[in-house]
Design a protein around this motif. Structure first.
Motif, PDB file in Angstrom:
ATOM      1  N   ASN A 134       0.867   4.097  -3.067  1.00  0.00           N
ATOM      2  CA  ASN A 134       0.171   5.361  -2.811  1.00  0.00           C
ATOM      3  C   ASN A 134       1.068   6.469  -2.266  1.00  0.00           C
ATOM      4  O   ASN A 134       0.640   7.618  -2.224  1.00  0.00           O
ATOM      5  CB  ASN A 134      -0.977   5.129  -1.814  1.00  0.00           C
ATOM      6  N   LEU A 175      -6.593  -3.213  -0.116  1.00  0.00           N
ATOM      7  CA  LEU A 175      -5.958  -2.027   0.455  1.00  0.00           C
ATOM      8  C   LEU A 175      -6.950  -0.904   0.714  1.00  0.00           C
ATOM      9  O   LEU A 175      -6.720  -0.071   1.585  1.00  0.00           O
ATOM     10  CB  LEU A 175      -4.842  -1.546  -0.478  1.00  0.00           C
ATOM     11  N   THR A 176      -8.047  -0.885  -0.009  1.00  0.00           N
ATOM     12  CA  THR A 176      -9.053   0.158   0.152  1.00  0.00           C
ATOM     13  C   THR A 176     -10.433  -0.470   0.269  1.00  0.00           C
ATOM     14  O   THR A 176     -10.672  -1.600  -0.193  1.00  0.00           O
ATOM     15  CB  THR A 176      -9.040   1.134  -1.042  1.00  0.00           C
ATOM     16  N   THR A 197     -12.327  -3.197  -2.324  1.00  0.00           N
ATOM     17  CA  THR A 197     -12.868  -4.447  -1.795  1.00  0.00           C
ATOM     18  C   THR A 197     -14.315  -4.641  -2.233  1.00  0.00           C
ATOM     19  O   THR A 197     -14.717  -5.727  -2.670  1.00  0.00           O
ATOM     20  CB  THR A 197     -12.773  -4.453  -0.268  1.00  0.00           C
ATOM     21  N   GLU A 224     -13.208   0.805  -1.123  1.00  0.00           N
ATOM     22  CA  GLU A 224     -13.862   0.857  -2.429  1.00  0.00           C
ATOM     23  C   GLU A 224     -13.414  -0.301  -3.314  1.00  0.00           C
ATOM     24  O   GLU A 224     -14.228  -0.925  -4.008  1.00  0.00           O
ATOM     25  CB  GLU A 224     -13.555   2.193  -3.115  1.00  0.00           C
ATOM     26  N   HIS A 257       0.835  -1.213   0.000  1.00  0.00           N
ATOM     27  CA  HIS A 257       0.000   0.000   0.000  1.00  0.00           C
ATOM     28  C   HIS A 257       0.866   1.258   0.000  1.00  0.00           C
ATOM     29  O   HIS A 257       0.570   2.224  -0.718  1.00  0.00           O
ATOM     30  CB  HIS A 257      -0.915  -0.024   1.220  1.00  0.00           C
TER      31      HIS A 257
END
Length: 332
Positions: free
Chosen positions: A51, A210-211, A215, A213, A47
């Motif tokens: 990012n 990781l997020t 998932t 949305e 992650h």
């Protein structure tokens, strides 16, 4: 040294969770816990690499190149070597047709410090440093970077970029599918397809988890793909099911087996001692069974009667008989 260091690092990692006093069940629980923590830290590092972008300390093109290639942890090590390389200068010792020998020294080094020796193989364009940091840790040392800067090498060559330190280290296909071997080895082809799909699905799960949305989006796509695969499998197995039904209609009916007596059922076998106990006690004196006395206190023997086993006279009926004897000395 490298293999020993790897084993020692793994030992140090597992010693934080496991000790020699743990039982087998505790060892399994703690070992799985250690693996979960390791995988969680790996997802967190992925992650961060995706990012977060580290800050650049210079405008050297090599720094802008490697910040997108290395992982953040390895990039910080490379950035430290790059910043230290500005304090070194390169002195030419000898240059030939095959090799070039250079000395790399620090501007603030004392007279007792030893310079590092760089060997430039002209034919393969390879750089070897006497500190052996690249062979040991897998990243270019400050002496090699100083040589690149002086010779105006703005981008790090691919031969000095090890894939295991890059962000794309996990992007690899293990078993490529070979459709020509389907007839010869169908199990191998099935395993290859399964591994390829499993790897792609695992990579998508790592990215989507990781997020929130990502998932939710991947979960919805999995449901959609699952319904499509059910419809596809139903259409491809219609002919197979019809053939199975026709084969079932032609098959012989199988009925239940006849009831048989299993081993051990019925009456229990009794031993001779148990049979004698159930028939009653037998007196050795009067030869009667089911009485409450024995030969020592038999009433017939106490009265002076003698038991006769065989009676040859025809005038007697079959049965048990006792006679009383009178001796010459007056005893009965």
């Amino acid at each position: 040294m490298s293999s020993s260091q790897r084993s020692e690092s793994s030992h140090a990692f597992f010693k934080r969770y496991i000790s020699s006093k743990n039982s087998l069940m505790d060892f399994i629980i703690r070992f799985n816990k250690a693996l979960r923590h390791q995988r969680h830290n790996e997802l967190v590092a992925d992650h961060v690499d995706m990012n977060e972008r580290p800050k650049l300390q210079s405008k050297w093109p090599m720094e802008s190149q490697m910040v997108t290639v290395y992982t953040k942890k390895k990039w910080l090590e490379f950035q430290e070597e790059m910043s230290q390389s500005h304090g070194y200068y390169v002195q030419t010792e000898s240059v030939g047709n095959e090799f070039g020998i250079y000395k790399v020294m620090n501007f603030q080094a004392s007279s007792s410090s030893k310079p590092r020796v760089l060997t430039h193989v002209i034919q393969g364009d390879d750089i070897l440093c006497s500190c052996m940091k690249f062979q040991f840790e897998g990243i270019p040392c400050r002496h090699m970077l100083a040589f690149f800067r002086i010779n105006q090498v703005f981008h790090l060559p691919d031969k000095y970029i090890l894939k295991r330190w890059t962000q794309a280290a996990k992007i690899v296909e293990f078993f490529p599918t070979d459709e020509q071997n389907v007839v010869e080895a169908p199990e191998r082809c099935l395993m290859s397809r399964h591994l390829r799909l499993s790897y792609k699905a695992s990579a998508l799960v790592d990215i989507a988890s990781l997020t929130v949305e990502g998932t939710n989006f991947l979960n919805a796509q999995f449901d959609y793909i699952g319904n499509k695969m059910k419809d596809l499998n139903m259409t491809t197995t219609v002919s197979g099911r019809s053939q199975c039904r026709r084969a079932t209609d032609r098959a012989i009916d199988i009925v239940d087996p006849q009831k048989i007596r299993t081993k051990g059922c019925g009456k229990r076998l009794k031993s001779s001692k148990e049979k004698a106990t159930t028939q009653g006690r037998k007196c050795r004196g009067c030869r009667r069974r089911g009485v409450q006395h024995d030969k020592r206190n038999c009433p017939n023997l106490q009265d002076g009667y003698v038991f006769i086993t065989n009676v040859l006279t025809t005038g007697f009926d079959k049965g048990y008989y006792f006679i009383k004897l009178n001796m010459c000395d007056g005893t009965q």
